[in-house]
Write a protein that holds these residues in place. Sequence first.
Motif, short mmCIF file in Angstrom:
data_model
loop_
_atom_site.label_atom_id
_atom_site.label_comp_id
_atom_site.label_asym_id
_atom_site.label_seq_id
_atom_site.Cartn_x
_atom_site.Cartn_y
_atom_site.Cartn_z
N ASP A 44 0.79 -1.11 -0.01
CA ASP A 44 0.05 -0.06 -0.03
C ASP A 44 0.81 1.16 0.13
OD1 ASP A 44 -2.03 -1.30 0.03
OD2 ASP A 44 -2.75 -1.15 2.12
N TYR A 45 0.54 2.17 -0.74
CA TYR A 45 1.36 3.35 -0.85
C TYR A 45 0.31 4.84 -0.76
CZ TYR A 45 5.09 0.58 -2.35
OH TYR A 45 5.90 -0.54 -2.34
N VAL A 46 0.74 5.75 -0.30
CA VAL A 46 -0.23 6.86 0.00
C VAL A 46 0.18 8.21 -0.64
CG1 VAL A 46 -1.25 6.11 2.28
CG2 VAL A 46 0.78 7.34 2.51
N LEU A 47 -0.52 9.03 -0.84
CA LEU A 47 0.01 10.15 -1.57
C LEU A 47 0.22 11.15 -0.28
CD1 LEU A 47 0.42 12.30 -3.78
CD2 LEU A 47 -1.99 13.13 -3.63
N ALA A 48 1.70 11.15 -0.01
CA ALA A 48 2.25 11.74 1.33
C ALA A 48 2.46 13.17 0.94
CB ALA A 48 3.71 11.32 1.32
N GLY A 54 -3.67 23.14 -10.13
CA GLY A 54 -4.94 22.84 -10.15
C GLY A 54 -5.32 22.33 -8.56
N ASP A 55 -6.58 22.23 -8.38
CA ASP A 55 -7.01 21.89 -6.81
C ASP A 55 -7.93 20.66 -6.97
OD1 ASP A 55 -9.41 22.62 -8.46
OD2 ASP A 55 -9.88 24.30 -6.73
N ASN A 56 -7.58 19.56 -7.75
CA ASN A 56 -8.67 18.53 -8.01
C ASN A 56 -7.84 17.23 -7.87
OD1 ASN A 56 -6.96 18.80 -10.29
ND2 ASN A 56 -8.67 18.33 -11.68
N VAL A 57 -6.97 17.48 -6.99
CA VAL A 57 -5.89 16.38 -6.52
C VAL A 57 -6.50 16.02 -4.90
CG1 VAL A 57 -3.50 15.56 -5.45
CG2 VAL A 57 -3.69 17.08 -7.32
N VAL A 58 -6.94 14.54 -5.03
CA VAL A 58 -7.36 13.91 -3.90
C VAL A 58 -6.38 13.48 -2.92
CG1 VAL A 58 -8.88 11.97 -3.04
CG2 VAL A 58 -9.27 12.85 -5.49
N ALA A 59 -6.57 14.47 -1.71
CA ALA A 59 -5.55 14.10 -0.59
C ALA A 59 -5.69 12.84 0.03
CB ALA A 59 -5.91 15.05 0.57
N GLU A 60 -4.51 12.48 0.44
CA GLU A 60 -4.08 10.98 1.00
C GLU A 60 -4.56 9.84 0.16
OE1 GLU A 60 -5.53 10.88 4.96
OE2 GLU A 60 -3.99 12.51 5.55
N THR A 61 -4.51 10.03 -1.14
CA THR A 61 -4.89 8.84 -1.91
C THR A 61 -4.12 7.71 -1.66
OG1 THR A 61 -5.27 10.54 -3.77
CG2 THR A 61 -4.71 8.14 -4.36
N ARG A 62 -4.79 6.59 -1.80
CA ARG A 62 -4.15 5.24 -1.54
C ARG A 62 -4.04 4.38 -2.61
NH1 ARG A 62 -2.85 2.58 3.45
NH2 ARG A 62 -4.07 4.12 4.28
N ILE A 63 -2.87 4.02 -2.98
CA ILE A 63 -2.73 2.99 -4.26
C ILE A 63 -2.15 1.81 -3.87
CG2 ILE A 63 -1.49 2.94 -6.28
CD1 ILE A 63 -2.17 5.92 -6.87
N ARG A 64 -2.29 0.73 -4.46
CA ARG A 64 -1.77 -0.59 -4.21
C ARG A 64 -0.86 -0.90 -5.17
NH1 ARG A 64 -3.89 -3.95 -0.63
NH2 ARG A 64 -2.94 -5.80 -1.43
N ALA A 65 0.29 -1.58 -4.84
CA ALA A 65 1.34 -1.94 -6.10
C ALA A 65 0.60 -2.68 -7.20
CB ALA A 65 2.39 -2.68 -5.52
N GLY A 66 0.68 -2.13 -8.47
CA GLY A 66 0.26 -2.60 -9.59
C GLY A 66 -1.01 -2.01 -10.11
#
Length: 357
Positions: A44-48, A54-66
């Motif tokens: 698991d990786y988070v948007l640190a 712009g202003d449309n980035v989702v804070a603390e997005t979580r992405i899994r490997a792959g």
Amino acid sequence: MSIQISTSEQQMLNLICNMLDAYTVTLFLPASAEGQNEGAEEDDYVLAAWFSLGDNVVAETRIRAGQGLVGWIVDKKQSLDMPAFDQNEGGLFYYAPGGEQSIKAFMGCPLPSGGALCVDTKRQYGFTEKELRHLQMFATILDSVHSQSSFDRSISEIPLYFSKLRAISELVSGYKGWDVFISGFVTCVAAATGFDYCAFANVEVPGESYCIAAENQPVLVHNNEPFFQSISYGLAGWVFRNGQDVVQDGEDGRAVALFGTSENLPAFAAVACLPVFINRSPRACLCLGHTQPHKVSPSMRAFLHEAVFILSMHAEVLYLRNRLRSYMQSATVYRSGPRTHDPDREPYQPVYTTSDE
């Protein structure tokens, strides 16, 4: 709780965005980095951190490997350059719905210790090979800066922990009664760790119940009347039954029932529960709770274990002292010379010798 990012790291993302003529720069780090989320999967990786025009980035997005392009980078540990971004080949996942419609190019590279540094742009032409090398250089620098700042934050906590351990030791050396000692102990631990709530619970009836005997703030104990609870309830009861530490930093967003689920019992986002062994069995428990997610760093864990060790040793001494005092009340003292005496034998049997004939 998001992973802590220093001001210099955030400024570096701003610099990257300007140098590479990017629209958005994103920094992804392992969700389990620095004990931020012990329950997180290793992939698991988070948007640190990020910088965007712009202003449309989702804070603390979580992405899994792959998962998507970022997930491919952290999974393969390889750089990726897409001069003609195609959503059908893999999404970015860090924008709100529709946010990546105007993205024309994407580029990212892995961090040496885990994670990814990525950029995208709305310009018609993609990134060059030279810009990819620059991004790789920035990834290495950012990784080094983040590792050092994490180390510095951990080191900065140590003087506070030492001062609180000294205060606890002074409570032991200047012992003025158990109530005074344990009240000062939970206050010191709460101040050192930053937890809202700290309580001391001890076994009332072995295998059946425990009681909350002291708190740093009145929640369950009022007018010095302890609060009793079945050992079957709450996280504290589990620790009593199993004799193992439990630490949850609250990153998953679930409330934790420290003492049970009744309406009159507090619920916390983050908890730490450590058993206190007396006579080699878990006879007490140190319970900490926080209303918001709360990081428990390795240095904080070390402090908690050392504080519990001091508490355990002090309680052991008091236990042995009380046991000896109870034996002495029924002991017979012989003053006619040295004799072998076993305080566990009752009644006392003088050893037979030839001199007694």
